[in-house]
Scaffold this active site. Structure first.
Site, PDB file in Angstrom:
ATOM      1  N   ASP A 121       0.861  -1.179   0.000  1.00 56.54           N
ATOM      2  CA  ASP A 121       0.000   0.000   0.000  1.00 56.54           C
ATOM      3  C   ASP A 121       0.900   1.233   0.000  1.00 56.54           C
ATOM      4  OD1 ASP A 121       0.860   0.471   2.613  1.00 56.54           O
ATOM      5  OD2 ASP A 121      -0.904  -0.456   3.519  1.00 56.54           O
ATOM      6  N   SER A 122       0.297   2.420   0.033  1.00 56.08           N
ATOM      7  CA  SER A 122       1.098   3.626  -0.127  1.00 56.08           C
ATOM      8  C   SER A 122       2.114   3.798   1.003  1.00 56.08           C
ATOM      9  CB  SER A 122       0.192   4.855  -0.220  1.00 56.08           C
ATOM     10  OG  SER A 122      -0.585   4.950   0.952  1.00 56.08           O
TER      11      SER A 122
END
Lengths: 419, 78
Positions: free
Chosen positions: B36-37
Site C-alpha cells: 500500500d502507499s
C-alpha cells in the site's frame, strides 16, 4: 434492556498465552513475575515485571501465530497482544461473522492505558539525532491506542462500532462495561472488548519508578514482589499482555447455541475528583463505582460471592479499597471472598481490568476463586475478611464483582452473574 | 543481474513479505506485490538506507516498479 452475556474469552498474560492456560496456572498459585533481562535496568530502581512467556508450545506466546512478520513492524507489542487475545476470544466464542449483516452487527472496543511507548521512544531517538527522515511511515499507526480495535476489525471483518477506551488502569473494565452498553442500546449484537498493554520498556519503567509507584524491595525474589494487603508490600509490579471477551446479546447467543460463561449484569463508574495519582483517602471513588454497579445490576451486597480487587500491592491503595468494600458490604463483607490476581500477574495497567474480568467469569463458571499470592502477614485492617491467601479455594460463585481504578481518579466496577 | 538489482530485490522480499520469484523487474509494488502507499514510503526509506543515497519525494513518487528502483539507484550511485 437487552441482556449481555460473555461467550468467549482470551488472554495473553505473564502466566501464559491463553485464558485457560493462564487460569490453570493462577489456580496453581504460580507467578508470572521475573527479572527484566531484555533491556538495561541498571539505572532503574525496579528491575522486575510480569512478562509474557514467549516461545512455541502449550501456553507460550508466539506472535507469528497471530500477525505476519511483514505486519509486525506496523504495530507495537500492545497491538500484537491485543490481536492475539481477540483471536483467542473469537475462536472460543465460535462467532465468525461472514454476511454483511453479521459483520455490521459486530464491533470492537479494545483500549490501552498507555499505547505504543516503546515505538514512541525509538522514534524520539531518531528525531533527536536529526534522523527525521528515518521515522517509519508506520510509526503513528503502530502506537495509536485505537489501532488495536482497528487491526482486530480489519483482521476479522468486524464492521460494527469501532472504539477504544483510554482510562489508565481502569481501561479494560471501562471497555467491557461500555461495550456491553453498546449492545444493550442496540448499536451492536456482538462486541469484542478488552484491553492491551506493553509498556515494560526503559521509558515506562523509569516513568512509573519516578512516580514512586513500583515495588523495589523484591528485585532478588521477583515472585514475592506483588503482595496485596501484606504488611511487606511496597508498590506494584509492571505487567504486560492483553485480555478480551466476546460480549453478545443474550438471545443472539442462545439462538446460535453459544457457550455462555456469565452475564454482564452491572457496570458502575465514578471519578475521585481528588488527585492525579493517589486515590481519595476515604475510598469514596471506589465505593461509588461499586455501589453504582450493584444498583445497575439490581444485586444486593449480600448476593456477591467474589470480589476481584483492584489490589495493586501499593501501601495506600490496597487498604483504601478494602475499607470501601467493608463500608459498602457491611456484615456481608465477611462472607464474600476477595482476592487480587495482580499478585500473580503483576499490574497489566490498561489490560488489567480485562484479564480480571476473564478471571471473574471463570470463577463463576468453574466454582473456584483464585488466590492472593504472598499474603502471609495481612495488614491489621484485613481482619475478618477472606482474601483467599496463597491458595485458590473452591466455592460456588453466582455473582462476581471486579474493580479497576486508574490514575486521574477514574473508577470502574463490573458485576457478572451466572446464567 | 547487477549487484544493485540483487540488493533491491532482497529488500523488497523482506519488507513486503513476498516470494522471491514474484519480484521480477517489471513487478509493480502496489499492483503485483500487495504494497500500500505506506509500504512504498517505507521501501524507499529502506533503499536510501541500503545504498546511502537520498531519494527526494518527487523522485520517490515515480518509483513504481522494481526496475524503477534499480534504475534510479544505479543512476544516483554512478
Amino acid at each position: 434492556m437487552r441482556r449481555v452475556v460473555v461467550t468467549g474469552i482470551g488472554a495473553v498474560t505473564p502466566l501464559a498465552s491463553g485464558a485457560q492456560a493462564t487460569w490453570q496456572k493462577l489456580l496453581a498459585s504460580q507467578s508470572g513475575i521475573k527479572s527484566i533481562e531484555h533491556f538495561d535496568v541498571s539505572d532503574i530502581p525496579a528491575k522486575i515485571a510480569g512478562l509474557v512467556p514467549k516461545g512455541d508450545g502449550e501456553g507460550l506466546f508466539n506472535a507469528e501465530n497471530h500477525v505476519s512478520i511483514k505486519d509486525m513492524k506496523k504495530m507495537d507489542d500492545f497491538i500484537v497482544y491485543g490481536i492475539a487475545a481477540a483471536d483467542q476470544a473469537l475462536a472460543d466464542s465460535g462467532w465468525k461473522p461472514e454476511t454483511d449483516e453479521d459483520q455490521e452487527a459486530t464491533g470492537v472496543m479494545i483500549g490501552s492505558g498507555i499505547g505504543g511507548l516503546p515505538r514512541i521512544s525509538e522514534a524520539a531517538e531518531l528525531v533527536n539525532h536529526g534522523n527525521t527522515r528515518r521515522v517509519s511511515p508506520f510509526f503513528i499507526p503502530s502506537c495509536l491506542i485505537n489501532l488495536v480495535s482497528g487491526q482486530v476489525s480489519i483482521k476479522h471483518g468486524l464492521k460494527g462500532p469501532n472504539h477504544a477506551v483510554v482510562t489508565a488502569c481502569s481501561t479494560g473494565a471501562h471497555a467491557i462495561g461500555d461495550a456491553s452498553r453498546l449492545i444493550s442500546f442496540g448499536d451492536a449484537d456482538v462486541m469484542v472488548a478488552g484491553g492491551a498493554e506493553a509498556a515494560v520498556c526503559r521509558i515506562g519503567m523509569a516513568g512509573f519508578a519516578a512516580s514512586r509507584a513500583l515495588s523495589t524491595a523484591y528485585n532478588d525474589t521477583p515472585t514475592e514482589a506483588s503482595r496485596p494487603w501484606d504488611k511487606g508490600r511496597d508498590g506494584f509490579v509492571m505487567g504486560e499482555g492483553a485480555g478480551c471477551v466476546v460480549l453478545e446479546e443474550y438471545e443472539h447467543a442462545k439462538a446460535r447455541g453459544a457457550k455462555i460463561y456469565a452475564e454482564v449484569v452491572g457496570y458502575g463508574m465514578s471519578g475521585d475528583a481528588h488527585h492525579i495519582t493517589a486515590p481519595a483517602p476515604d475510598g469514596n471513588g471506589g465505593f461509588r463505582a461499586m455501589r453504582n454497579a450493584l444498583r445497575n445490576a439490581g444485586v444486593n451486597p449480600e448476593e456477591v460471592d467474589y470480589v476481584n480487587a483492584h489490589g495493586t500491592s501499593t501501601p495506600l491503595g490496597d487498604e483504601i479499597e478494602l475499607g470501601a468494600v467493608k463500608r459498602l458490604f457491611g456484615d456481608a463483607a465477611t462472607k464474600l471472598s476477595m482476592s487480587s490476581t495482580k499478585s500473580a500477574t503483576g499490574h497489566l495497567l490498561g489490560a488489567a481490568g480485562a484479564i480480571e474480568a476473564v478471571f471473574s467469569v471463570l470463577a463463576i463458571h468453574d466454582g473456584v476463586v483464585p488466590p492472593t499470592l504472598n499474603l502471609r502477614d495481612p495488614s491489621d485492617a484485613c481482619h475478618g475478611m477472606d482474601l483467599v491467601p496463597l491458595e485458590a479455594k473452591k466455592r460456588k460463585v453466582n455473582v462476581a464483582l471486579s474493580n479497576s481504578f486508574g490514575f486521574g481518579g477514574t473508577n470502574a466496577s463490573l458485576v457478572f452473574k451466572g446464567v | 543481474m547487477s549487484d544493485v538489482a540483487d540488493r533491491v530485490k532482497k529488500i523488497v522480499v523482506e519488507h513486503l513479505g513476498v516470494e522471491e520469484d514474484k519480484v521480477t523487474e517489471n513487478a509493480s509494488f502496489i499492483d503485483d506485490l500487495g504494497a500500500d502507499s505506506l509500504d512504498t514510503v517505507e521501501l524507499v526509506m529502506a533503499f536510501e538506507e541500503e545504498f546511502g543515497c537520498e531519494i527526494p519525494d518527487d523522485a520517490a513518487e515515480k518509483i513504481l516498479t522494481v526496475k524503477d528502483a534499480i534504475d534510479f539507484i544505479e543512476k544516483a550511485n554512478a
